[in-house]
Design a protein around this motif. Structure first.
Motif, PDB file in Angstrom:
ATOM      1  N   LEU A 108       1.863  -6.588  -7.367  1.00 40.87           N
ATOM      2  CA  LEU A 108       1.819  -7.800  -6.504  1.00 40.87           C
ATOM      3  C   LEU A 108       2.083  -8.977  -7.041  1.00 40.87           C
ATOM      4  CD1 LEU A 108      -1.662  -6.550  -4.866  1.00 40.87           C
ATOM      5  CD2 LEU A 108       0.417  -7.277  -3.769  1.00 40.87           C
ATOM      6  N   ASP A 165       1.962  -1.925  -4.827  1.00 42.90           N
ATOM      7  CA  ASP A 165       0.676  -1.644  -4.753  1.00 42.90           C
ATOM      8  C   ASP A 165      -0.031  -2.055  -5.821  1.00 42.90           C
ATOM      9  OD1 ASP A 165      -1.316   0.725  -5.131  1.00 42.90           O
ATOM     10  OD2 ASP A 165       0.027   1.472  -3.257  1.00 42.90           O
ATOM     11  N   ALA A 166      -1.525  -1.971  -5.734  1.00 50.06           N
ATOM     12  CA  ALA A 166      -2.455  -2.504  -6.747  1.00 50.06           C
ATOM     13  C   ALA A 166      -2.817  -1.606  -8.006  1.00 50.06           C
ATOM     14  CB  ALA A 166      -3.653  -2.879  -6.243  1.00 50.06           C
ATOM     15  N   LYS A 180       0.820   3.629 -10.204  1.00 49.45           N
ATOM     16  CA  LYS A 180       1.994   3.707  -9.207  1.00 49.45           C
ATOM     17  C   LYS A 180       3.363   2.819  -9.674  1.00 49.45           C
ATOM     18  CE  LYS A 180      -0.701   5.777  -5.471  1.00 49.45           C
ATOM     19  NZ  LYS A 180      -1.410   5.802  -4.083  1.00 49.45           N
ATOM     20  N   LEU A 223      -2.831   5.461  15.772  1.00 51.67           N
ATOM     21  CA  LEU A 223      -2.515   6.680  16.210  1.00 51.67           C
ATOM     22  C   LEU A 223      -3.475   7.327  17.154  1.00 51.67           C
ATOM     23  CD1 LEU A 223      -0.822   7.709  12.886  1.00 51.67           C
ATOM     24  CD2 LEU A 223       0.347   7.209  15.077  1.00 51.67           C
ATOM     25  N   PHE A 228      -1.428  -0.945   9.929  1.00 51.32           N
ATOM     26  CA  PHE A 228      -2.053   0.355  10.186  1.00 51.32           C
ATOM     27  C   PHE A 228      -3.409   0.565   9.677  1.00 51.32           C
ATOM     28  CE2 PHE A 228       1.739   2.899  11.433  1.00 51.32           C
ATOM     29  CZ  PHE A 228       2.704   1.779  11.046  1.00 51.32           C
ATOM     30  N   GLU A 268      -1.157  -0.680  14.882  1.00 52.72           N
ATOM     31  CA  GLU A 268      -0.856   0.728  15.199  1.00 52.72           C
ATOM     32  C   GLU A 268      -2.182   1.563  15.078  1.00 52.72           C
ATOM     33  OE1 GLU A 268       1.857   2.347  16.911  1.00 52.72           O
ATOM     34  OE2 GLU A 268       2.698   0.680  15.770  1.00 52.72           O
ATOM     35  N   TYR A 327      -8.018  10.162   7.607  1.00 54.18           N
ATOM     36  CA  TYR A 327      -8.252   9.239   8.377  1.00 54.18           C
ATOM     37  C   TYR A 327      -9.472   9.561   9.005  1.00 54.18           C
ATOM     38  CZ  TYR A 327      -7.610   5.497  11.931  1.00 54.18           C
ATOM     39  OH  TYR A 327      -7.839   4.428  12.692  1.00 54.18           O
ATOM     40  N   THR A 335      -0.385  -1.048   4.962  1.00 55.02           N
ATOM     41  CA  THR A 335      -0.728   0.506   4.964  1.00 55.02           C
ATOM     42  C   THR A 335      -1.939   0.596   3.510  1.00 55.02           C
ATOM     43  OG1 THR A 335       1.268   1.244   3.746  1.00 55.02           O
ATOM     44  CG2 THR A 335       0.938   1.750   5.828  1.00 55.02           C
ATOM     45  N   VAL A 336      -2.761  -0.378   3.375  1.00 55.61           N
ATOM     46  CA  VAL A 336      -3.792  -0.448   2.659  1.00 55.61           C
ATOM     47  C   VAL A 336      -5.325  -0.188   3.036  1.00 55.61           C
ATOM     48  CG1 VAL A 336      -2.583  -2.096   1.259  1.00 55.61           C
ATOM     49  CG2 VAL A 336      -4.153  -2.910   2.991  1.00 55.61           C
ATOM     50  N   PRO A 337      -6.293   0.068   2.256  1.00 54.18           N
ATOM     51  CA  PRO A 337      -7.521   0.162   2.850  1.00 54.18           C
ATOM     52  C   PRO A 337      -7.814  -1.075   3.636  1.00 54.18           C
ATOM     53  CG  PRO A 337      -7.558   1.078   0.548  1.00 54.18           C
ATOM     54  CD  PRO A 337      -6.078   0.138   0.892  1.00 54.18           C
ATOM     55  N   PRO A 351      -7.509   0.271   9.675  1.00 53.93           N
ATOM     56  CA  PRO A 351      -8.423  -0.138  10.748  1.00 53.93           C
ATOM     57  C   PRO A 351      -9.009  -1.610  10.815  1.00 53.93           C
ATOM     58  CG  PRO A 351      -8.948   1.909   9.386  1.00 53.93           C
ATOM     59  CD  PRO A 351      -7.895   0.956   8.734  1.00 53.93           C
ATOM     60  N   GLY A 388       0.737   4.269  -0.624  1.00 53.31           N
ATOM     61  CA  GLY A 388      -0.094   5.503  -0.597  1.00 53.31           C
ATOM     62  C   GLY A 388       0.367   6.760   0.150  1.00 53.31           C
ATOM     63  N   ARG A 389      -0.249   7.495   0.798  1.00 56.02           N
ATOM     64  CA  ARG A 389       0.244   8.484   1.773  1.00 56.02           C
ATOM     65  C   ARG A 389       0.872   8.104   2.885  1.00 56.02           C
ATOM     66  NH1 ARG A 389      -5.447  11.099   0.733  1.00 56.02           N
ATOM     67  NH2 ARG A 389      -5.881   9.297   1.581  1.00 56.02           N
ATOM     68  N   LEU A 390       0.224   7.084   3.776  1.00 60.56           N
ATOM     69  CA  LEU A 390       0.928   6.876   5.121  1.00 60.56           C
ATOM     70  C   LEU A 390       2.181   5.693   4.680  1.00 60.56           C
ATOM     71  CD1 LEU A 390       1.001   6.551   7.921  1.00 60.56           C
ATOM     72  CD2 LEU A 390      -0.631   4.943   7.938  1.00 60.56           C
ATOM     73  N   GLY A 405       0.781  -1.224  -0.104  1.00 56.69           N
ATOM     74  CA  GLY A 405      -0.063  -0.005  -0.007  1.00 56.69           C
ATOM     75  C   GLY A 405       0.715   1.228  -0.075  1.00 56.69           C
TER      76      GLY A 405
HETATM   77  N1  LIG Z   1      -3.647   3.708  12.244  1.00 53.75           N
HETATM   78  C1  LIG Z   1      -3.847   4.673  11.939  1.00 53.75           C
HETATM   79  O1  LIG Z   1      -3.811   5.528  13.139  1.00 53.75           O
HETATM   80  C2  LIG Z   1      -3.935   5.547  10.774  1.00 53.75           C
HETATM   81  C3  LIG Z   1      -3.657   6.686  10.264  1.00 53.75           C
HETATM   82  C4  LIG Z   1      -4.018   7.185   9.113  1.00 53.75           C
HETATM   83  C5  LIG Z   1      -4.216   6.284   8.170  1.00 53.75           C
HETATM   84  N2  LIG Z   1      -4.509   4.711   8.517  1.00 53.75           N
HETATM   85  C6  LIG Z   1      -5.080   3.827   7.505  1.00 53.75           C
HETATM   86  O2  LIG Z   1      -3.903   3.560   6.712  1.00 53.75           O
HETATM   87  C7  LIG Z   1      -4.335   2.775   5.419  1.00 53.75           C
HETATM   88  C8  LIG Z   1      -3.736   3.995   4.387  1.00 53.75           C
HETATM   89  O3  LIG Z   1      -3.964   5.138   4.418  1.00 53.75           O
HETATM   90  P1  LIG Z   1      -3.611   6.260   3.364  1.00 53.75           P
HETATM   91  O4  LIG Z   1      -3.970   7.602   3.898  1.00 53.75           O
HETATM   92  O5  LIG Z   1      -2.071   5.998   2.976  1.00 53.75           O
HETATM   93  O6  LIG Z   1      -4.449   5.882   2.126  1.00 53.75           O
HETATM   94  P2  LIG Z   1      -3.965   5.937   0.686  1.00 53.75           P
HETATM   95  O7  LIG Z   1      -5.399   5.661  -0.240  1.00 53.75           O
HETATM   96  O8  LIG Z   1      -3.171   7.079   0.267  1.00 53.75           O
HETATM   97  O9  LIG Z   1      -2.937   4.607   0.359  1.00 53.75           O
HETATM   98  C9  LIG Z   1      -3.589   3.090   0.375  1.00 53.75           C
HETATM   99  C10 LIG Z   1      -2.783   2.500  -0.864  1.00 53.75           C
HETATM  100  O10 LIG Z   1      -3.370   1.420  -0.980  1.00 53.75           O
HETATM  101  C11 LIG Z   1      -3.162   0.910  -2.234  1.00 53.75           C
HETATM  102  N3  LIG Z   1      -4.148  -0.399  -2.494  1.00 53.75           N
HETATM  103  C12 LIG Z   1      -5.306  -0.423  -2.442  1.00 53.75           C
HETATM  104  N4  LIG Z   1      -5.699  -1.698  -2.586  1.00 53.75           N
HETATM  105  C13 LIG Z   1      -4.660  -2.235  -2.634  1.00 53.75           C
HETATM  106  C14 LIG Z   1      -4.167  -3.677  -2.890  1.00 53.75           C
HETATM  107  N5  LIG Z   1      -5.318  -4.814  -2.852  1.00 53.75           N
HETATM  108  N6  LIG Z   1      -2.947  -4.326  -2.788  1.00 53.75           N
HETATM  109  C15 LIG Z   1      -1.854  -3.369  -2.564  1.00 53.75           C
HETATM  110  N7  LIG Z   1      -2.194  -2.023  -2.423  1.00 53.75           N
HETATM  111  C16 LIG Z   1      -3.668  -1.714  -2.337  1.00 53.75           C
HETATM  112  C17 LIG Z   1      -3.710   2.062  -2.847  1.00 53.75           C
HETATM  113  O11 LIG Z   1      -3.375   2.032  -4.429  1.00 53.75           O
HETATM  114  C18 LIG Z   1      -3.194   3.181  -2.275  1.00 53.75           C
HETATM  115  O12 LIG Z   1      -1.856   3.351  -2.851  1.00 53.75           O
HETATM  116  C19 LIG Z   1      -5.695   3.121   5.626  1.00 53.75           C
HETATM  117  O13 LIG Z   1      -6.211   2.047   5.923  1.00 53.75           O
HETATM  118  C20 LIG Z   1      -6.227   4.248   6.544  1.00 53.75           C
HETATM  119  O14 LIG Z   1      -7.248   4.019   7.246  1.00 53.75           O
HETATM  120  C21 LIG Z   1      -4.321   4.456   9.727  1.00 53.75           C
END
Ligand SMILES: NC(=O)c1ccc[n+]([C@@H]2O[C@H](COP(=O)([O-])OP(=O)(O)OC[C@H]3O[C@@H](n4cnc5c(N)ncnc54)[C@H](O)[C@@H]3O)[C@@H](O)[C@H]2O)c1
Ligand SMILES: NC(=O)c1ccc[n+]([C@@H]2O[C@H](COP(=O)([O-])OP(=O)(O)OC[C@H]3O[C@@H](n4cnc5c(N)ncnc54)[C@H](O)[C@@H]3O)[C@@H](O)[C@H]2O)c1
Lengths: 210, 210
Positions: free
Chosen positions: A133, A115-116, A120, A193, A175, A191, B100, A151-153, A177, A91-93, A89
């Motif tokens: 993948l 990433d999927a 990217k 936050l 990370f 984790e 988030y 760090t995926v949805p 939920p 993405g941002r995190l 994943g």
């Molecule tokens: N634990 C915490 O306190 C906390 C804080 C912030 C975000 N988060 C969680 O972290 C995760 C990521 O958040 P984000 O803001 O980086 O989201 P984001 O959308 O920026 O990143 C998610 C990434 O996962 C990729 N993805 C989706 N499906 C996939 C798959 N099947 N295989 C591989 N990659 C895949 C997407 O293409 C994307 O690049 C979310 O689940 C969010 O809820 C948790």
């Protein structure tokens, strides 16, 4: 063996010493158990017990050698080993974790990002190329990887967890939920936050209701 | 008043109850102090002390009402209030925090994002428009904001902290590695994700040295 609470305390001592003690005294920094206890609102006796558990001998009326405490914590928790990890994943995190240099001193080495999102694939974050993948299993086997970072949805987390475990991963840093179900021999750290919000919210409440 | 350790324990009970107990029992979930203690590797007596501190009365031989514990924790820590925050540094980590949804139930309301990169100004993350820093002070005053979140590079963190404090911010959530110096009346929580590596590394060490 060390339980979860003990490991968390050791991490707090580590951080506290790095920040408070070693930075301030250049030559031989010495600290007492009561200094550490006060700083972390713990009992003096708990600090001494923890130090004994990792083999640090305090000197009566003098205290502990801060550098020795840090070394012993690093050895006990395995920061002297180097353990490779895959991150799913990008993405941002995930990108922020891949780019963060603070993890290196703890032995973590993120060797590959996946990433999927086809858009990217091939992009780079701090020198890591984002891979599709299909490459996941070969990379895990080639590098003898034990740790997977998620760090995926939420909705994709369980299926990716199952895939990682099947490929030989035994430790997960989650990370998302999602509540993941795994066999007993797999270790997961979730984790959240929001844990930090406990202190922040409590303090703001005190400001609003003096 | 609650010290840092007590607040962290309350957060662990909260998370543990949400995950383990309330999800499993639909009607009236009851749990004992020893169940919670075992789950978190704490003393039974510590759990009972914490419950008493937030006004939860356990029923002898029956235990605590899980919903009541959650409610009392939410009240004690101030999750029932709604506190607005500004976030500085709308990059990878900042964007992930702004997007988030898990923070809402804890009262946090990120009302505005700021960044120094002109290319980001006007872009939107989950409905938040990224604003230029000139807007920082007016937004803080208009919304009576107490909390500032820092997800900027180290070298800019201190000057931004000074600016936030001057504008009336009293509570800071700092993700940057910078060590910030602030007056005594300012509360800072440093978030270090490396704390999680203590458990992960320890477990991997056990796998590598059975
Ligand atoms: N634990 C915490 O306190 C906390 C804080 C912030 C975000 N988060 C969680 O972290 C995760 C990521 O958040 P984000 O803001 O980086 O989201 P984001 O959308 O920026 O990143 C998610 C990434 O996962 C990729 N993805 C989706 N499906 C996939 C798959 N099947 N295989 C591989 N990659 C895949 C997407 O293409 C994307 O690049 C979310 O689940 C969010 O809820 C948790
Ligand atoms: N605590 C942890 O465990 C942890 C984990 C990951 C990252 N981090 C830290 O979080 C911070 C952000 O990391 P990232 O990956 O999101 O970086 P990033 O480069 O993606 O984001 C930083 C953002 O700050 C902005 N910025 C720079 N100077 C600014 C200024 N003066 N005013 C306002 N905005 C400014 C940049 O334009 C950028 O958008 C870094 O300090 C990093 O070390 C900490």
């Amino acid at each position: 063996p060390l339980n979860r609470q003990a490991i968390e305390r050791l991490m707090h001592y580590y951080y506290c010493i790095q920040e408070e003690f070693i930075n301030l005294n250049s030559d031989c920094p010495v600290l007492s158990s009561s200094q550490l206890a006060k700083h972390l609102a713990l009992d003096d006796s708990q600090v001494r017990k923890d130090m004994a558990a990792i083999g640090v001998k305090g000197h009566r009326h003098v205290g502990f050698d801060a550098n020795e405490v840090v070394d012993k914590i690093r050895q006990s928790l395995g920061f002297t080993q180097n353990y490779p990890a895959v991150l799913l994943g990008a993405g941002r995190l995930g990108g922020a974790l891949a780019a963060y240099e603070g993890f290196n001193t703890f032995g973590l080495d993120i060797v590959a990002l996946f990433d999927a999102d086809q858009r990217k694939i091939g992009l780079s974050i701090s020198g890591h190329i984002i891979q599709p993948l299909e490459q996941l299993e070969p990379v895990i086997k080639r590098n003898h990887i034990h740790l997977g970072i998620l760090t995926v949805p939420s909705e994709t987390a369980q299926e990716l967890t199952d895939r990682l475990i099947k490929a030989g991963i035994q430790v997960l840093w989650n990370f998302s939920p999602a509540r993941l179900s795994v066999p007993d021999n797999i270790f997961i750290r979730h984790e959240h936050l929001f844990v930090g919000l406990g202190q922040l919210s409590y303090y703001i409440k005190k400001i609003n209701n003096p």
